[in-house]
Design an enzyme around this catalytic site. Structure first.
Site, short mmCIF file in Angstrom:
data_model
loop_
_atom_site.label_atom_id
_atom_site.label_comp_id
_atom_site.label_asym_id
_atom_site.label_seq_id
_atom_site.Cartn_x
_atom_site.Cartn_y
_atom_site.Cartn_z
N GLU A 34 -5.04 2.30 -3.67
CA GLU A 34 -3.57 2.34 -3.77
C GLU A 34 -2.97 1.06 -3.20
OE1 GLU A 34 -5.45 4.35 -1.83
OE2 GLU A 34 -4.40 4.97 0.00
N ASN A 78 -2.71 13.05 -3.68
CA ASN A 78 -3.93 13.48 -4.38
C ASN A 78 -4.35 14.87 -3.93
OD1 ASN A 78 -4.57 11.55 -6.24
ND2 ASN A 78 -5.73 10.27 -4.83
N ASP A 128 -2.83 9.67 -10.21
CA ASP A 128 -2.95 8.56 -11.18
C ASP A 128 -1.59 8.20 -11.77
OD1 ASP A 128 -5.62 8.43 -10.75
OD2 ASP A 128 -6.23 9.32 -12.67
N ASP A 144 0.86 -1.18 0.00
CA ASP A 144 0.00 0.00 0.00
C ASP A 144 0.90 1.24 0.00
OD1 ASP A 144 -3.13 0.63 1.09
OD2 ASP A 144 -1.62 2.20 1.41
#
Lengths: 105, 318
Positions: B230, B194, B203, B186
């Protein structure tokens, strides 16, 4: 027989048609022999098969006269009237000889 | 009158005809029209040829010795081929009853003797149209099948594939008594990326990250899937616990060292790894796929709690 015209109708070259006709005549010798023997022996199924083979190839190559004679013989074999077929057999032999001469010319 | 339709791709035709003159004529004529032509003298020979050189188009005579055209149609339909075989049956028989018999045996089309070359070529064009439709359909199906197991953003497998295939991997490991490793990783503080740089940059980071993972595993053996936002899962067949730790640690270091160039500037990231492992003969004899995922998830959670950018697995921290 008009070689040029037949070749054009079939969509192949003149030499290619001559090659195919040679193969046809070679096979026809065997068919004719089988037919002659079968007619003499009144072997209807053998006569029918030989006539059918000859008819099919002649039709595809546009040899209508040969095809017509072969068809008559095939019918005769089917109907069991091979007795009078010698005349047609003779016509057929002559037609094939004409063809042989035509392609040798 | 015999303008041939251009034949761009090379299409192979098998001509099945017992008369040598007709066979040769068809060969010459079809080659002239741009086809690759093979020829057989009867049905049996035709089947032999088809087995070695598949032809999508077959033109067959009906009356032949050994195996006739009708039996050939049936035999072709009974077997499975690499694609559809479009069969044109040619015959001097032309009663309605015969046509029905021919079509019922599996022919797609029917031509009576004498065969007119222009008509035969036109019928072949019809056959090619159908074969092209079949090819397009097959390609689309393959594409849909591929898309249904692919994560659109990263191009790696998605969760559906993970669910289906992990079960298969676990079953295989159990049956052959082989080890199986599973890493769950992760990205650390992905939400911050973000929030700070926007989703486009987020992205991009996910794509880069997935690419590094993909590039570090054994092709054709290991595989990886996007598990969630993620979160990624790596499945490592034939890999024991020590091997799983090695790879996880290698990946952890790689991720921490790399720099991602984005429109918002260079970004560095770290990731946390949780390991689950199956060893044959171990106490955990029948792990369900969910058990492995849960186990890895718990270790990943521990890695997060103890400071992130680390690997945690069954035997302790590394």
């Amino acid at each position: 027989m008009d070689i040029e015209n037949t070749a054009r109708n079939l969509g192949i070259g003149r030499d290619e048609l001559l090659e195919v006709l040679e193969i046809f005549l070679e096979a026809s010798v065997a068919d004719l022999e089988a037919l002659t023997e079968a007619v003499a022996a009144e072997d209807r199924s053998r006569a029918g098969a030989a006539a059918h083979s000859l008819k099919g190839a002649a039709l595809n190559l546009g040899l209508t006269e040969v095809a017509d004679l072969a068809r008559t013989l095939e019918m005769a074999a089917k109907d069991g009237v091979l007795l009078g077929a010698e005349g047609q057999l003779k016509d057929l032999r002559e037609k094939l000889q004409d063809l042989t001469q035509a392609i040798q010319a | 009158m015999n303008r041939d339709a251009p034949c761009q791709d090379e299409w192979s035709i098998l001509v099945v005809e017992d008369h040598p003159a007709t066979r040769q004529f068809m060969k010459l004529r079809l080659r002239k029209a741009g086809y690759r032509v093979m020829a057989a003298g009867d049905g049996r020979e035709a089947l032999e040829i088809l087995k070695h050189h598949f032809c999508p188009l077959v033109i067959t005579d009906w009356m032949m010795p050994e195996m006739d055209g009708l039996d050939l149609c049936r035999a072709i339909r009974q077997e499975s081929w690499e694609g559809y075989v479009y069969i044109i049956l040619i015959t001097a028989k032309d009663s309605q009853e015969d046509i029905v018999r021919g079509l019922e045996a599996g022919a797609d089309d029917y031509l009576s003797k004498p065969v007119h070359p222009a008509e035969l070529l036109a019928r072949l064009q019809t056959g090619r149209r159908i074969l092209e439709l079949e090819r397009t359909l097959k390609e689309r199906n393959q594409e849909i099948a591929r898309l249904s197991i692919t994560d659109p953003l990263t191009g790696i497998y998605n969760r559906r594939y993970l669910n289906d295939t992990l079960t298969v991997e676990v079953r295989r490991a159990l049956r052959y008594k082989r080890p199986l490793g599973l890493l769950l990783c992760d990205l650390d503080h992905f939400k911050r990326i973000n929030d700070t740089y926007g989703h486009n940059v987020g992205d991009l980071v996910l794509k880069e990250f997935a690419g590094w993972l993909q590039g570090s595993i054994r092709g054709g053996i290991d595989w990886l899937a996007r598990y969630g936002g993620e979160e990624f899962v790596l499945v490592l067949p034939e890999t024991d616990l020590a091997g799983s730790f090695d790879l996880a640690e290698r990946l952890r270091r790689l991720v921490a060292e790399k720099v991602i160039a984005t429109p918002a500037g260079d970004i560095t990231i770290t990731a946390s790894f949780g390991i689950a492992s199956f060893t044959p003969g171990g106490p955990e004899n029948h792990p369900a796929p969910e058990t492995l995922l849960n186990e890895a998830d718990q270790f990943m959670y521990q890695a997060k709690k103890s400071g992130r950018n680390r690997v945690v697995g069954p035997t302790g921290n590394q």
